[in-house]
Design an enzyme around this catalytic site. Structure first.
Site, PDB file in Angstrom:
ATOM      1  N   LYS A  69      39.414  13.708  37.542  1.00 15.04           N
ATOM      2  CA  LYS A  69      40.505  14.539  37.804  1.00 15.04           C
ATOM      3  C   LYS A  69      40.312  16.061  37.753  1.00 15.04           C
ATOM      4  O   LYS A  69      40.771  16.719  38.519  1.00 15.04           O
ATOM      5  CB  LYS A  69      41.767  14.268  36.610  1.00 15.04           C
ATOM      6  CG  LYS A  69      42.234  12.825  36.624  1.00 15.04           C
ATOM      7  CD  LYS A  69      43.332  12.812  35.649  1.00 15.04           C
ATOM      8  CE  LYS A  69      42.642  12.686  34.178  1.00 15.04           C
ATOM      9  NZ  LYS A  69      42.067  11.446  34.101  1.00 15.04           N
TER      10      LYS A  69
ATOM     11  N   GLU B  43      39.954  10.275  45.881  1.00 14.38           N
ATOM     12  CA  GLU B  43      40.950   9.481  45.839  1.00 14.38           C
ATOM     13  C   GLU B  43      41.061   8.996  44.399  1.00 14.38           C
ATOM     14  O   GLU B  43      42.214   8.748  43.895  1.00 14.38           O
ATOM     15  CB  GLU B  43      40.622   8.317  46.868  1.00 14.38           C
ATOM     16  CG  GLU B  43      41.980   7.180  46.942  1.00 14.38           C
ATOM     17  CD  GLU B  43      43.191   7.792  47.253  1.00 14.38           C
ATOM     18  OE1 GLU B  43      43.329   8.336  48.506  1.00 14.38           O
ATOM     19  OE2 GLU B  43      44.242   8.195  46.528  1.00 14.38           O
TER      20      GLU B  43
ATOM     21  N   LYS C 289      47.120  14.401  36.330  1.00 11.47           N
ATOM     22  CA  LYS C 289      47.473  13.942  37.629  1.00 11.47           C
ATOM     23  C   LYS C 289      48.877  14.452  38.454  1.00 11.47           C
ATOM     24  O   LYS C 289      48.654  14.473  39.567  1.00 11.47           O
ATOM     25  CB  LYS C 289      47.638  12.570  37.211  1.00 11.47           C
ATOM     26  CG  LYS C 289      46.650  11.622  36.592  1.00 11.47           C
ATOM     27  CD  LYS C 289      46.849  10.316  36.043  1.00 11.47           C
ATOM     28  CE  LYS C 289      45.598   9.776  35.794  1.00 11.47           C
ATOM     29  NZ  LYS C 289      45.817   8.474  34.859  1.00 11.47           N
TER      30      LYS C 289
END
Lengths: 344, 344
Positions: free
Chosen positions: B126, B150, B225
């Site tokens: 991330k 992804e 996220k």
């Protein structure tokens, strides 16, 4: 900026909404997508045809009085669908008429005529894909044009393009889906205590169900969608007779009540799976799902497909399966895909 | 057939599984995807580095005795991560180390070094996207290479590429997601009657939760996220301090019980929305959802994101958010995307 000239075949809710979007959101779309759209022709069984190579006056079409036809409008022509589709000056045909569930006509012919005359096609019809996907895809390839049909299943909710793009290489071994919003709505209302008859009448009042709800509650609508998805996701061509099909008419209030008592739900599931020998088995029917099944929580008229995969296990996409704007977006997403393919 | 030489940075569960897939499924992948992959270098903090321009012996790496390093293997080198990344003969670096939640290091530097030396990058971290997406994307563009990530959110379940591809033009106005499987698992077990403490211990026993579960249950994992998705889906760069964040530690057994009595569920939701003035507001916290909310039925360690859109209303994708194979597939899907971009 790149422009595509579009011909609309069928001017019901879906293409009418696409015309509205093209008319009203053109500037935003051009900035976001990098191309413009111009409608150069429209034909509809009840309204007639107009052709205008420099752009049809969309507001005149959209503001027609109920009961009027295109007869008084500039560019009015008396043409058959075939004459219109073959001669209209357009890069892309947006096909949104109807499908005869036995052979997919007249949509199959509409698509064929367009591709034969060198035009790309986007359609929301199940028929051309369920009955003639290979022929039409091959024809598009031969003519160097494109054939897109995301709206054939789940309106604009992207199932076909999700499998072909972001899920490429994941190893799809099968799928299970809630593919008919009307029957899912009816089952939900039966859980709330209505009889099936009362739930059907309510669905008709809300416009979810047709006057003749047979295709929705009898499973044949789901069967066509299973045939489309089996071809697109698993690469197999199934005939109608390959898909054992049962609807929800046998589901009684007592069965619903007993299921809820066991924390289960009846859902109408269309599914196909490839077994270890490579054989694909497909069916449509009511299934009793545990509350923790990924499709158990799909409520009201929402649709969903769970992909069964080698690397990710189950992946589920849920979204609208019908609706005026939702289905018009399916055509817009096809136009975006055609533009992306053209730029390669 | 086109081949890509890959260097693996980090040789924990994820890149080890990618190496297994490359070793075992090469033939099937080549037939299905139209390209092959060859691992030409591997580096790991605990194991050391190997480089082999004609292909590393993957079975030797995968069969290492526990506690052994790469020291005895052919091609063993003593190199820093920076030296390895800059000099390894590879087209693509697969980065799967770790992210310091404060600044995204060392993953950010790993990605930067790879791009600077003209290699494409795929990563499951991330950090590089949350903290340096613009810089790294610009750098990739300048060097004519690709940066794909992804797996930064929901492991291999495609959220970022679904938004960028099949949902293009739909008008995403916001998103809401269950983005941490551990906390969702804990809330589910509390619904089954466990105390939060007992549920955390059970999650640790199953390997869902870290020894220190703070990032999972305190909301900071979800916050990162949300930052990634706000950038990818809404085009805005948020700082950690822009995302009001609360975890699930305040959710008691009594609150869970009362929610169930009202047919509701507590879920840890990360969300961002653009209001009509264009301002994006983001938050992470426990939310009380009705049973018919699209995220209410997301069970156990499953993750899900609902896109709020202009043309389709709500569209939800649900799938695994973690796991060895699932995260390795995220890297494979990045490699497929890099190949597709290379062919344009």
């Amino acid at each position: 900026m790149k422009n595509y000239d579009i011909a609309l075949v069928g001017f019901g809710n879906v293409n009418r909404t696409l015309a509205q979007i093209i008319g009203e959101d053109q500037e935003r779309m051009a900035a976001e997508l990098g191309f413009t759209l111009r409608v150069t022709g429209v034909i509809d069984l009840r309204l007639g045809a107009v052709i205008a190579p420099t752009g049809v006056d969309l507001s005149a079409l959209l503001e027609l009085e109920p009961g009027s036809t295109f007869a008084g409008l500039e560019g009015f022509r008396e043409l058959s669908n075939e004459e219109f589709i073959r001669t209209v000056p357009a890069d892309i045909v947006a096909e949104a008429t109807y499908t005869n569930p036995a052979d997919g006509e007249p949509a199959v012919s509409h698509v064929r005529w367009a591709l034969e005359s060198g035009k790309s096609v986007c359609t929301t019809n199940k028929g051309p894909v369920a009955f003639a996907a290979e022929e039409l895809t091959r024809l598009a390839g031969e003519r160097g044009v494109h054939f897109e049909f995301e709206g054939a299943v789940m309106s604009g909710t992207p199932v076909i393009r999700l499998a072909a793009g972001p899920l490429k290489g994941v190893g799809i071994t099968g799928f299970s889906g809630i593919l008919n919003g009307t029957s899912n709505y009816i089952l939900g209302r039966m859980e709330a205590g209505l009889s099936q008859m009362a739930a059907i009448e309510e669905a008709q009042d809300y416009g979810y169900a047709e006057a003749d709800p047979t295709a929705d509650i009898g499973g044949s609508d789901v069967r066509l969608k299973v045939m489309v998805l089996a071809h697109e996701l698993l690469g197999v061509r199934l005939a109608s007779s390959d898909v054992a099909t049962e609807g929800i008419t046998g589901i009684t209030a007592e069965m619903i009540e007993q299921a809820r008592a066991e924390s289960k739900r009846w859902k109408l599931i269309g599914t196909a799976r490839r077994d270890t020998d490579g054989v694909v088995t497909a069916s449509v029917g009511p299934r009793l799902l545990d509350d923790d099944h990924p499709l158990s929580g799909i409520r009201a008229a929402t649709n969903a497909v769970t992909f069964h995969t080698r690397y990710l296990g189950d992946v589920t996409i849920a979204g609208p399966g019908a609706g005026r704007v939702e289905t018009a977006y399916a055509l817009l997403s096809d136009l975006i895909a055609i533009d992306a393919a053209e730029r390669r």
